[in-house]
Enzyme design. Structure first.
Site, PDB file in Angstrom:
ATOM      1  N   ASP A 127       5.296  -1.488   8.729  1.00  0.00           N
ATOM      2  CA  ASP A 127       3.949  -1.495   8.147  1.00  0.00           C
ATOM      3  C   ASP A 127       4.040  -0.949   6.722  1.00  0.00           C
ATOM      4  O   ASP A 127       5.027  -0.289   6.369  1.00  0.00           O
ATOM      5  CB  ASP A 127       3.006  -0.625   8.993  1.00  0.00           C
ATOM      6  CG  ASP A 127       1.542  -1.058   8.864  1.00  0.00           C
ATOM      7  OD1 ASP A 127       1.231  -1.885   7.978  1.00  0.00           O
ATOM      8  OD2 ASP A 127       0.717  -0.556   9.652  1.00  0.00           O
TER       9      ASP A 127
ATOM     10  N   LYS B 138      -4.397  -5.925  15.951  1.00  0.00           N
ATOM     11  CA  LYS B 138      -5.029  -4.594  15.918  1.00  0.00           C
ATOM     12  C   LYS B 138      -6.530  -4.729  15.697  1.00  0.00           C
ATOM     13  O   LYS B 138      -6.969  -5.506  14.854  1.00  0.00           O
ATOM     14  CB  LYS B 138      -4.413  -3.769  14.791  1.00  0.00           C
ATOM     15  CG  LYS B 138      -5.062  -2.407  14.601  1.00  0.00           C
ATOM     16  CD  LYS B 138      -4.255  -1.500  13.673  1.00  0.00           C
ATOM     17  CE  LYS B 138      -4.626  -1.671  12.235  1.00  0.00           C
ATOM     18  NZ  LYS B 138      -3.875  -0.770  11.344  1.00  0.00           N
TER      19      LYS B 138
ATOM     20  N   ASP C 216      -9.842  29.176 -11.980  1.00  0.00           N
ATOM     21  CA  ASP C 216     -10.977  28.552 -11.281  1.00  0.00           C
ATOM     22  C   ASP C 216     -10.564  27.330 -10.459  1.00  0.00           C
ATOM     23  O   ASP C 216     -11.399  26.656  -9.876  1.00  0.00           O
ATOM     24  CB  ASP C 216     -12.066  28.153 -12.284  1.00  0.00           C
ATOM     25  CG  ASP C 216     -11.568  27.152 -13.324  1.00  0.00           C
ATOM     26  OD1 ASP C 216     -10.383  26.753 -13.247  1.00  0.00           O
ATOM     27  OD2 ASP C 216     -12.353  26.762 -14.204  1.00  0.00           O
ATOM     28  N   GLY C 217      -9.277  27.039 -10.428  1.00  0.00           N
ATOM     29  CA  GLY C 217      -8.789  25.936  -9.596  1.00  0.00           C
ATOM     30  C   GLY C 217      -8.528  24.649 -10.360  1.00  0.00           C
ATOM     31  O   GLY C 217      -7.941  23.711  -9.817  1.00  0.00           O
TER      32      GLY C 217
ATOM     33  N   HIS D  94      -1.610  -1.583  -0.983  1.00  0.00           N
ATOM     34  CA  HIS D  94      -2.181  -2.058   0.286  1.00  0.00           C
ATOM     35  C   HIS D  94      -2.804  -3.443   0.166  1.00  0.00           C
ATOM     36  O   HIS D  94      -2.653  -4.273   1.053  1.00  0.00           O
ATOM     37  CB  HIS D  94      -3.203  -1.058   0.816  1.00  0.00           C
ATOM     38  CG  HIS D  94      -3.774  -1.484   2.122  1.00  0.00           C
ATOM     39  ND1 HIS D  94      -3.018  -1.515   3.273  1.00  0.00           N
ATOM     40  CD2 HIS D  94      -4.992  -1.968   2.462  1.00  0.00           C
ATOM     41  CE1 HIS D  94      -3.755  -1.968   4.263  1.00  0.00           C
ATOM     42  NE2 HIS D  94      -4.957  -2.257   3.793  1.00  0.00           N
TER      43      HIS D  94
ATOM     44  N   ARG E 168      -6.966   1.257   0.168  1.00  0.00           N
ATOM     45  CA  ARG E 168      -7.459   0.601   1.387  1.00  0.00           C
ATOM     46  C   ARG E 168      -8.953   0.282   1.306  1.00  0.00           C
ATOM     47  O   ARG E 168      -9.436  -0.572   2.043  1.00  0.00           O
ATOM     48  CB  ARG E 168      -7.160   1.471   2.623  1.00  0.00           C
ATOM     49  CG  ARG E 168      -5.706   1.369   3.041  1.00  0.00           C
ATOM     50  CD  ARG E 168      -5.414   2.163   4.287  1.00  0.00           C
ATOM     51  NE  ARG E 168      -5.428   3.588   4.039  1.00  0.00           N
ATOM     52  CZ  ARG E 168      -5.237   4.516   4.976  1.00  0.00           C
ATOM     53  NH1 ARG E 168      -5.003   4.153   6.213  1.00  0.00           N
ATOM     54  NH2 ARG E 168      -5.247   5.784   4.659  1.00  0.00           N
TER      55      ARG E 168
HETATM   56  C1  R5P Z   1      -3.891  -0.643   7.458  1.00  0.00           C
HETATM   57  O1  R5P Z   1      -4.194  -1.814   7.475  1.00  0.00           O
HETATM   58  C2  R5P Z   1      -2.501  -0.185   7.131  1.00  0.00           C
HETATM   59  O2  R5P Z   1      -1.639  -1.231   6.900  1.00  0.00           O
HETATM   60  C3  R5P Z   1      -1.953   0.699   8.221  1.00  0.00           C
HETATM   61  O3  R5P Z   1      -1.776  -0.074   9.389  1.00  0.00           O
HETATM   62  C4  R5P Z   1      -2.872   1.828   8.513  1.00  0.00           C
HETATM   63  O4  R5P Z   1      -3.304   2.408   7.319  1.00  0.00           O
HETATM   64  C5  R5P Z   1      -2.221   2.863   9.362  1.00  0.00           C
HETATM   65  O5  R5P Z   1      -3.133   3.877   9.593  1.00  0.00           O
HETATM   66  P1  R5P Z   1      -2.951   4.854  10.805  1.00  0.00           P
HETATM   67  O6  R5P Z   1      -1.544   5.404  10.763  1.00  0.00           O
HETATM   68  O7  R5P Z   1      -3.991   5.917  10.571  1.00  0.00           O
HETATM   69  O8  R5P Z   1      -3.225   4.097  12.054  1.00  0.00           O
END
Ligand code: R5P
Length: 295
Positions: free
Chosen positions: A220, A194, A46-47, A132, A101
């Protein structure tokens, strides 16, 4: 099996690798001079998920290593923890923690998903890697520590032998990481600005980063859709960067992220094995092994 000597006892450690972290668990076990415990993973018709640790964990010192990029991986982690309920001591390593996040309520009515996940994970101690948001650690019901892969990334980048590179974070959230990766090697570093418009659309502004004629490494904590990095690569190349590499801890790399990044002109992608992808060329096993040795 290798034993870790402590002042008060001889500590025999069993490393259990979950389905999302088999390679990293094996590498960590190797770094500790032992073998990973074998696990069986399957699905019922059933998964529903089936999991079995093919070794005794009762009265043993056990460490589970399992990233949780998917909901199923999170369920597997809960199952593994439950299977170890008679262990003498249980450590849980979540190299990449999904949902981290959503560490706060951005809109009325939303859950704090990171809290919802963290409060279900109980052990004697928990380790994450470059989670994060560090404030998530307080949601675990037991002591939790975040390990930092910055030094490993810095050493790896230094191994490229690039002349006078500059390391750049794509947003202010990655400022501390880019500073840490750079500072061990004395690299220059800076960050862009950003603005996130949606889950897969961002606008990147440059600030005053001068990259003309320089090798750039964008740093990042994670790359997900690749939008953040693709936009950053385009801007840096337009501004005269010789080439642009990407370095991240967690290569989430969903959908067509890799194609988007190469389409944007990335030279190469460096990532760790908190998630096991083709880009995971740098292992965090030594980081986990050291943390376990120093409990
Ligand atoms: C967000 O603050 C994280 O540090 C990354 O910058 C983010 O999750 C990257 O997401 P994506 O590759 O979808 O732009």
């Amino acid at each position: 099996m290798e034993s870790i000597k402590r002042e008060t006892e001889v500590y025999i450690l069993k490393i259990v690798g979950g389905p999302a972290s088999q390679l990293l668990a094996s590498r960590t076990a190797k770094a500790l001079g032992t073998e990973p415990v074998l696990c069986e993973f399957n699905r019922f018709p059933d998964g529903e998920l089936y999991i079995r640790i093919a070794d005794e964990t009762k009265d043993e010192n056990v460490t589970i290593i399992q990233s949780t990029p998917t909901d199923s991986d999170f369920v597997s982690l809960l199952q593994l923890i439950n299977a170890c309920n008679e262990a003498k001591e249980l450590n849980v390593v979540i190299p990449y923690m999904g949902y981290a996040r959503q560490d706060k309520r951005f809109k009325i009515g939303e859950p704090i998903s990171a809290r919802a996940i963290a409060c279900c994970v109980n052990a004697d101690r928990i380790f994450t890697i470059n989670i994060h948001a560090k404030n998530v650690l307080r949601y675990f019901p037991c002591p939790a520590k975040d390990l930092d892969a910055a030094k490993l990334l810095g050493e790896y980048i230094a191994g490229f032998g690039m002349e006078n590179p500059i390391l750049v974070a794509p947003d202010s959230g990655a400022k501390e990481l880019v500073k840490n990766v750079s500072s061990y090697q004395g690299f220059d570093y800076d960050h862009l600005h950003k603005t996130r418009l949606s889950g897969d659309t961002v606008i990147i502004n440059t600030k005053n980063v001068d990259v003309t004629g320089r090798h750039v490494v964008l740093v990042d904590d994670m790359i997900s859709t690749g939008d953040t990095m693709a936009e950053s690569i385009k801007i840096l190349r337009d501004q005269g960067a010789v080439d642009v590499y990407l370095a991240c801890v967690h290569p989430v790399l969903v959908r067509n992220a890799v194609l988007r990044l190469f389409n944007a002109g990335v030279k190469d992608i460096i990532a760790t094995d908190t998630l096991e992808k083709a880009e995971s060329i740098l292992s965090v096993a030594p980081l986990i092994a050291d943390a376990l040795k120093n409990i």
